[in-house]
Design a protein around this motif. Structure first.
Motif, PDB file in Angstrom:
ATOM      1  N   TRP A 145       1.368   8.771  -6.473  1.00 14.18           N
ATOM      2  CA  TRP A 145       0.786   9.069  -5.235  1.00 14.18           C
ATOM      3  C   TRP A 145      -0.405   9.076  -5.045  1.00 14.18           C
ATOM      4  N   LYS A 146      -1.116   9.215  -4.210  1.00 11.06           N
ATOM      5  CA  LYS A 146      -2.876   8.565  -3.514  1.00 11.06           C
ATOM      6  C   LYS A 146      -3.422   9.334  -3.322  1.00 11.06           C
ATOM      7  N   LYS A 147      -4.610   9.859  -4.034  1.00  9.00           N
ATOM      8  CA  LYS A 147      -5.524  11.137  -3.366  1.00  9.00           C
ATOM      9  C   LYS A 147      -6.664  10.244  -2.877  1.00  9.00           C
ATOM     10  N   GLU A 148      -7.373   9.931  -1.729  1.00 10.33           N
ATOM     11  CA  GLU A 148      -8.569   9.395  -0.826  1.00 10.33           C
ATOM     12  C   GLU A 148      -9.760  10.522  -0.843  1.00 10.33           C
ATOM     13  N   GLN A 149     -11.066  10.181  -1.735  1.00  8.02           N
ATOM     14  CA  GLN A 149     -12.338  10.160  -1.704  1.00  8.02           C
ATOM     15  C   GLN A 149     -12.964   9.533   0.118  1.00  8.02           C
ATOM     16  N   THR A 150     -13.066  11.403   0.522  1.00  5.71           N
ATOM     17  CA  THR A 150     -13.568  11.362   1.938  1.00  5.71           C
ATOM     18  C   THR A 150     -14.874  12.017   1.784  1.00  5.71           C
ATOM     19  N   PRO A 151     -15.418  12.068   3.629  1.00  5.31           N
ATOM     20  CA  PRO A 151     -16.917  12.367   3.642  1.00  5.31           C
ATOM     21  C   PRO A 151     -16.461  14.460   3.838  1.00  5.31           C
ATOM     22  N   GLU A 152     -15.556  14.310   3.804  1.00 11.30           N
ATOM     23  CA  GLU A 152     -14.919  15.793   4.077  1.00 11.30           C
ATOM     24  C   GLU A 152     -14.660  16.577   2.261  1.00 11.30           C
ATOM     25  N   GLY A 153     -13.944  15.645   1.444  1.00 10.96           N
ATOM     26  CA  GLY A 153     -13.460  16.229   0.593  1.00 10.96           C
ATOM     27  C   GLY A 153     -12.623  15.447   0.459  1.00 10.96           C
ATOM     28  N   ALA A 154     -11.698  15.057  -0.901  1.00 10.42           N
ATOM     29  CA  ALA A 154     -10.297  14.406  -1.009  1.00 10.42           C
ATOM     30  C   ALA A 154      -9.448  14.948  -0.793  1.00 10.42           C
ATOM     31  N   ARG A 155      -8.489  14.408  -0.902  1.00  8.10           N
ATOM     32  CA  ARG A 155      -6.803  14.718   0.496  1.00  8.10           C
ATOM     33  C   ARG A 155      -5.921  13.674  -0.191  1.00  8.10           C
ATOM     34  N   TRP A 156      -4.500  14.031  -0.573  1.00  5.70           N
ATOM     35  CA  TRP A 156      -3.625  13.939  -0.920  1.00  5.70           C
ATOM     36  C   TRP A 156      -3.280  12.847   0.056  1.00  5.70           C
ATOM     37  N   VAL A 157      -2.780  11.605   0.463  1.00  5.34           N
ATOM     38  CA  VAL A 157      -2.130  10.931   1.164  1.00  5.34           C
ATOM     39  C   VAL A 157      -1.167  11.245   1.303  1.00  5.34           C
ATOM     40  N   ASP A 158      -0.266  11.610   2.456  1.00  2.00           N
ATOM     41  CA  ASP A 158       0.803  11.959   2.623  1.00  2.00           C
ATOM     42  C   ASP A 158       2.067  11.181   3.149  1.00  2.00           C
ATOM     43  N   ALA A 159       3.575  10.670   2.907  1.00  2.14           N
ATOM     44  CA  ALA A 159       4.121   9.477   2.820  1.00  2.14           C
ATOM     45  C   ALA A 159       4.326   9.751   4.530  1.00  2.14           C
ATOM     46  N   ARG A 160       4.289   8.464   4.932  1.00  2.99           N
ATOM     47  CA  ARG A 160       4.679   8.343   6.358  1.00  2.99           C
ATOM     48  C   ARG A 160       6.100   7.589   6.717  1.00  2.99           C
ATOM     49  N   VAL A 161       5.951   8.266   7.861  1.00  2.00           N
ATOM     50  CA  VAL A 161       7.675   8.029   9.111  1.00  2.00           C
ATOM     51  C   VAL A 161       7.832   6.395   9.129  1.00  2.00           C
ATOM     52  N   SER A 162       6.783   5.720   9.146  1.00  2.31           N
ATOM     53  CA  SER A 162       6.713   4.254   9.834  1.00  2.31           C
ATOM     54  C   SER A 162       7.090   3.909   7.692  1.00  2.31           C
ATOM     55  N   ASP A 163       6.753   4.349   7.159  1.00  2.00           N
ATOM     56  CA  ASP A 163       7.682   3.474   5.713  1.00  2.00           C
ATOM     57  C   ASP A 163       8.770   3.550   5.501  1.00  2.00           C
ATOM     58  N   ASP A 164       9.120   4.899   5.639  1.00  2.00           N
ATOM     59  CA  ASP A 164      10.952   4.768   5.732  1.00  2.00           C
ATOM     60  C   ASP A 164      11.640   3.915   6.658  1.00  2.00           C
ATOM     61  N   ALA A 165      10.638   4.306   7.942  1.00  2.00           N
ATOM     62  CA  ALA A 165      12.007   3.201   8.769  1.00  2.00           C
ATOM     63  C   ALA A 165      11.922   1.730   8.367  1.00  2.00           C
ATOM     64  N   ALA A 166      10.663   1.463   7.951  1.00  2.00           N
ATOM     65  CA  ALA A 166      10.811  -0.255   7.167  1.00  2.00           C
ATOM     66  C   ALA A 166      11.574   0.144   5.936  1.00  2.00           C
ATOM     67  N   ARG A 167      12.223   0.665   5.419  1.00  2.00           N
ATOM     68  CA  ARG A 167      12.708   1.401   4.282  1.00  2.00           C
ATOM     69  C   ARG A 167      13.904   0.677   5.149  1.00  2.00           C
ATOM     70  N   ALA A 168      14.623   2.231   6.262  1.00  5.45           N
ATOM     71  CA  ALA A 168      16.130   2.406   6.709  1.00  5.45           C
ATOM     72  C   ALA A 168      16.463   1.196   7.515  1.00  5.45           C
ATOM     73  N   ARG A 169      16.112   0.174   7.461  1.00  2.33           N
ATOM     74  CA  ARG A 169      16.076  -1.016   8.367  1.00  2.33           C
ATOM     75  C   ARG A 169      16.748  -2.004   7.504  1.00  2.33           C
ATOM     76  N   TRP A 170      16.816  -1.793   5.916  1.00  3.72           N
ATOM     77  CA  TRP A 170      17.198  -2.774   4.613  1.00  3.72           C
ATOM     78  C   TRP A 170      19.379  -1.881   4.711  1.00  3.72           C
ATOM     79  N   ALA A 171      19.313  -0.822   5.402  1.00  3.92           N
ATOM     80  CA  ALA A 171      20.077  -0.247   4.768  1.00  3.92           C
ATOM     81  C   ALA A 171      21.217  -0.632   5.247  1.00  3.92           C
TER      82      ALA A 171
END
Length: 152
Positions: free
Chosen positions: A124-150
């Motif tokens: 789980w990734k949490k970024e500190q930004t000027p607006e405060g802390a935020r958790w980084v959501d999973a990316r659709v592009s990561d799921d697409a990259a993984r899917a090509r190996w199916a």
């Protein structure tokens, strides 16, 4: 050598690659990927990235991913090092390296491990930004990259 490590401390890329191929004259290709902390993500400045994990489960997931790569390609070695804890921009986060007789197998396996790591390993990734802390959501592009190996 096949190794997985989850650690807070940094790693020395040259030393790790040398260890991976040490004494193995069969190795004709070494392919590695190093992921680093960016200073900008989704339009916001990032001052710090903190990675959390599920001890035991994370290492098991990474070992399973590396084993899947070794089952698909004729590899001589795999190395996965993933850092946890707080990191600053430019810091190294992850190293994936593979050795094989030929570059095609090493490139494919390295990319496969990284694509699966991004979607299957419990981090789980949490970024500190000027607006405060935020958790980084999973990316659709990561799921697409993984899917090509199916497999069909």
């Amino acid at each position: 050598m096949n190794e997985v490590r989850v650690q807070a401390g940094d790693f020395d890329l040259g030393r790790e690659i040398a260890r991976l191929r040490e004494g193995d004259a069969r190795v004709g290709a070494v392919v590695s990927f190093v992921g680093t902390v960016r200073d900008l993500n989704d339009g916001a400045a990032v001052a710090e990235l903190e990675l959390e994990h599920y001890p035991g489960m994370t290492e098991k997931a990474l070992e399973d991913i590396a084993a899947q790569a070794r089952a698909r390609w004729p590899l001589y070695g795999t190395l996965v090092i993933h850092r946890i804890g707080p990191m600053k921009p430019l810091d190294q986060i992850v190293l994936v390296a593979c050795t094989a007789a030929h570059r095609g197998d090493a490139f494919a396996a390295c990319e496969f491990i990284m694509d699966y790591l991004k979607t299957e390993a419990p981090f789980w990734k949490k970024e500190q930004t000027p607006e405060g802390a935020r958790w980084v959501d999973a990316r659709v592009s990561d799921d697409a990259a993984r899917a090509r190996w199916a497999r069909p």
